[in-house]
Design an enzyme around this catalytic site. Structure first.
Site, mmCIF file in Angstrom:
data_model
loop_
_atom_site.group_PDB
_atom_site.id
_atom_site.type_symbol
_atom_site.label_atom_id
_atom_site.label_comp_id
_atom_site.label_asym_id
_atom_site.label_seq_id
_atom_site.Cartn_x
_atom_site.Cartn_y
_atom_site.Cartn_z
ATOM 1 C CB SER A 114 -0.997 0.411 1.484
ATOM 2 O OG SER A 114 -1.708 0.788 1.391
ATOM 3 C CG ASP A 144 -5.914 -3.606 -3.544
ATOM 4 O OD1 ASP A 144 -6.332 -3.267 -2.619
ATOM 5 O OD2 ASP A 144 -4.984 -3.643 -4.013
ATOM 6 C CG HIS A 154 -4.469 -3.085 -0.255
ATOM 7 N ND1 HIS A 154 -4.338 -2.707 -1.465
ATOM 8 C CD2 HIS A 154 -4.524 -2.255 0.777
ATOM 9 C CE1 HIS A 154 -4.302 -1.706 -0.711
ATOM 10 N NE2 HIS A 154 -4.103 -1.207 0.035
#
Ligand SMILES: *[C@@H]1O[C@H](CO)[C@@H](O)[C@H](O)[C@H]1NC(C)=O
Ligand SMILES: *[C@@H]1O[C@H](CO)[C@@H](O)[C@H](O)[C@H]1NC(C)=O
Ligand SMILES: *[C@@H]1O[C@H](CO)[C@@H](O)[C@H](O)[C@H]1NC(C)=O
Ligand SMILES: *[C@@H]1O[C@H](CO)[C@@H](O)[C@H](O)[C@H]1NC(C)=O
Ligand SMILES: *[C@@H]1O[C@H](CO)[C@@H](O)[C@H](O)[C@H]1NC(C)=O
Ligand SMILES: *[C@@H]1O[C@H](CO)[C@@H](O)[C@H](O)[C@H]1NC(C)=O
Ligand SMILES: *[C@@H]1O[C@H](CO)[C@@H](O)[C@H](O)[C@H]1NC(C)=O
Ligand SMILES: *[C@@H]1O[C@H](CO)[C@@H](O)[C@H](O)[C@H]1NC(C)=O
Ligand SMILES: *[C@@H]1O[C@H](CO)[C@@H](O)[C@H](O)[C@H]1NC(C)=O
Length: 505
Positions: free
Chosen positions: A159, A441, A468
């Site tokens: 991320s 994601d 994710h």
């Protein structure tokens, strides 16, 4: 890391070379860092204590690389505990020294008292360039402390941490010999040619709709119902019923309370899509396996609403209160969102709509400062979104940032400082970065998903059935989709190649 639509939205070397061998397991340390690296080289800056973890358990000091995780917006334990590929698998496969760095202004790495750290003037050192220099200096220190000057260092992150990993390799290739940037939306900025502003919420809506159209379309209808009740002046008497239907911790009393309820629910659904993992996890909040599927179960048997049909009119109600459709829809929406907020418990907590961030263990305040300065990631809602349609309102966001943090967002800062709005030109000369993105994601919308022509030193991995940064989680032979198993095999092979290349020079 949150989208903005969701916002109403050196070397202070502590040389402590271990005597008598390296300690086993994860150990916590602190290093002194200048608060401001860039004024007079940091020489006259006050310092703060930055936390980091080291695990030397599997390290081979003769041949092992350094495996560094670039911490993102939350306390370091969160990332350590959810990056088992690194801490439990690659550490052993590569006999590596595991190091995790905590991001300044998060967890225990606070340059200022937490009650005032995000206020004007104190918040100006919470920037990407400052934290990248923290990590660069931390690694220089680690190389001295562990007599590892000649060892390669591979940087990892998921991320926002993945964005930092990629950018650290780009800016400090002398320190970081390669990077695995997992689910890193480095391209989700203003005017991105590759990342339309609607894409993030489109993928969320698709994730729910792929389970059943009744699921994403009823959720969409439910959000419209909430807005209708909010906006219809004749229905203010129904706010109490709305509070009851959503089991709110305190009654909805103002327009802004209802807006906050909307955001709270929206963020709950969004995070559920992001962390839609194949087995029970506890990353942002504890959730069962495949939470999106569990949430959609609550809409089983609902007819698929056609657009607009559900908008109850005043005439449908005899004496006020919610219509049966509203009641039924809100009940299902609440149970569905409580898969995220309450681990799908049958006796859930009340709905705390004041928690609009809904980030669970991540820290909203600090992220807001980053977003209000260098990392504004504009997310809008188009016709395929299950949330209310609307463009991203740059003016309103700018006003929010100026009022709250006295910061004016630099919407194009990433393009200027790190490039990416012309990927083929800007990334022609970068090397040794794996960009991995998962099909499930929503952040893949802002990832680098295209090969860079003529540059075979950048690896693009698209991982089917993965949410994710699933690839960074500990391998799970039983429940991992084959696609993520294959991705990890490839990642290991590529990283071994980088290590070999560096150590053979
Ligand atoms: C790393 O994970 C892979 C895939 O599950 C497994 O085959 C391998 O044995 C693991 N390696 C170690 C050292 O645990
Ligand atoms: C900044 O932080 C310092 C130390 O924590 C504190 O004394 C000061 O009041 C803060 N400034 C603001 C504007 O809050
Ligand atoms: C500092 O920020 C907090 C919220 O984080 C706020 O309540 C407080 O009023 C601010 N103080 C100053 C001096 O700006
Ligand atoms: C939804 O299903 C389509 C068709 O199978 C697939 O291509 C797409 O990736 C899926 N999207 C999500 C977010 O699961
Ligand atoms: C719902 O899901 C379907 C299937 O993934 C998708 O085509 C559609 O755009 C989604 N959103 C809405 C509002 O129907
Ligand atoms: C409800 O009111 C808000 C604020 O006035 C407005 O932005 C929104 O478009 C309205 N929504 C509907 C469905 O009328
Ligand atoms: C979440 O729910 C599952 C199943 O009910 C339970 O086993 C697990 O302990 C719960 N996790 C937390 C943190 O409450
Ligand atoms: C979620 O909760 C519902 C209602 O208590 C239950 O029927 C269902 O089995 C639960 N699902 C999971 C995966 O825990
Ligand atoms: C939900 O309630 C449980 C006790 O039932 C509590 O331990 C937990 O912290 C609560 N969660 C939230 C998010 O408030």
């Amino acid at each position: 890391m949150r989208s903005l639509a969701t916002l109403s939205l050196l070397l202070g070397l502590s040389l402590c070379a271990p005597e008598g061998g390296y300690p086993l397991g994860r150990k916590e340390y602190y290093i002194s860092m200048p608060i401001d690296h860039f004024t007079n080289g940091g020489a006259q800056s006050a310092t703060f204590q930055m936390r980091y973890f080291v695990d030397a358990q599997y390290w081979d000091p003769q041949s092992g690389p350094i495996l560094f995780y670039a911490g993102n917006e939350g306390k370091l334990e969160n990332f350590y505990d959810n990056s088992g590929f690194l801490t439990k698998n690659l550490s052993r496969e590569l006999k590596g020294l595991i190091v995790f760095g905590e991001h300044r202004y998060f967890g225990k790495s606070l340059p200022f008292d937490p009650s005032t750290a995000y206020n004007t003037s104190n918040n100006t050192y919470l920037t990407v360039d400052q934290v990248m220099m923290d990590y660069n200096l931390l690694l220089k220190s680690i190389r001295y402390q562990y007599s590892a000057l000649d060892k390669p260092c591979i940087v990892f992150g998921g991320s926002y941490g993945g964005m930092l990993a990629a950018w650290l390799r780009m800016k400090y290739p002398q320190t970081f010999q390669g990077a695995l940037a997992s689910s890193a939306p480095i391209l989700y900025f203003k005017g991105a040619p590759t990342a339309p502003e609607n894409a993030f919420n489109d993928i969320i809506s698709e994730a729910f709709g792929n389970r059943s159209l009744a699921c994403n379309k009823t959720i969409k209808a439910g959000f419209q119902m909430i807005e209708n009740i909010r906006n219809d002046t004749k229905r203010q008497g129904d706010w109490a019923a709305l509070s009851t239907a959503f089991n709110t911790c305190r009654p909805l009393q103002t327009y802004s309370d209802i807006d906050n309820l909307y955001l709270h629910l929206m963020n709950g659904y969004s995070y559920m899509a992001m962390t839609n993992y194949p087995y029970p996890t506890s990353f942002l909040t504890p959730m069962p396996a495949w939470p999106v599927n569990v949430a959609c179960e609550y809409f089983a048997g609902f007819p698929v609403p056609t657009e607009g049909e559900v908008l109850a009119t005043d005439e449908d109600r005899l004496v006020g209160g919610l219509t049966p459709d509203e009641q039924k829809t809100f009940t299902a929406m609440l149970k569905a969102v409580n898969v995220y907020f309450n681990n799908n418990s049958s006796t859930p907590n009340c709905t705390n709509f004041d928690d609009t961030d809904a980030t669970g263990d991540l820290d909203g305040f600090g992220w807001n400062v980053l977003a209000c300065n260098q990392l504004a990631m504009p997310c809008a809602n188009g016709p395929n979104s299950m949330f209310t349609e609307g463009a991203f309102d740059y003016d309103a966001f700018t006003q929010f940032c100026e009022a709250t943090y006295k910061m004016t967002p630099r919407y194009e800062w990433v393009w200027r400082y790190l490039g990416g709005n012309d990927i083929q030109r800007d990334f022609k000369a970068i090397s040794n970065i794996i960009f991995s993105n998962g099909e499930l994601d929503p952040w893949r919308a802002g990832g680098l998903n295209d090969e860079i022509l003529g540059n075979d030193k950048i690896n693009i991995l698209f991982i089917g059935k993965a949410a994710h940064h699933l690839d960074l989680r500990e391998p799970n032979d039983e429940f991992d989709p084959q696609e993520v198993k294959d991705a990890r095999t490839q990642e290991l092979a590529i990283i071994k190649g980088w290590i070999k290349e560096y150590t053979s020079q």
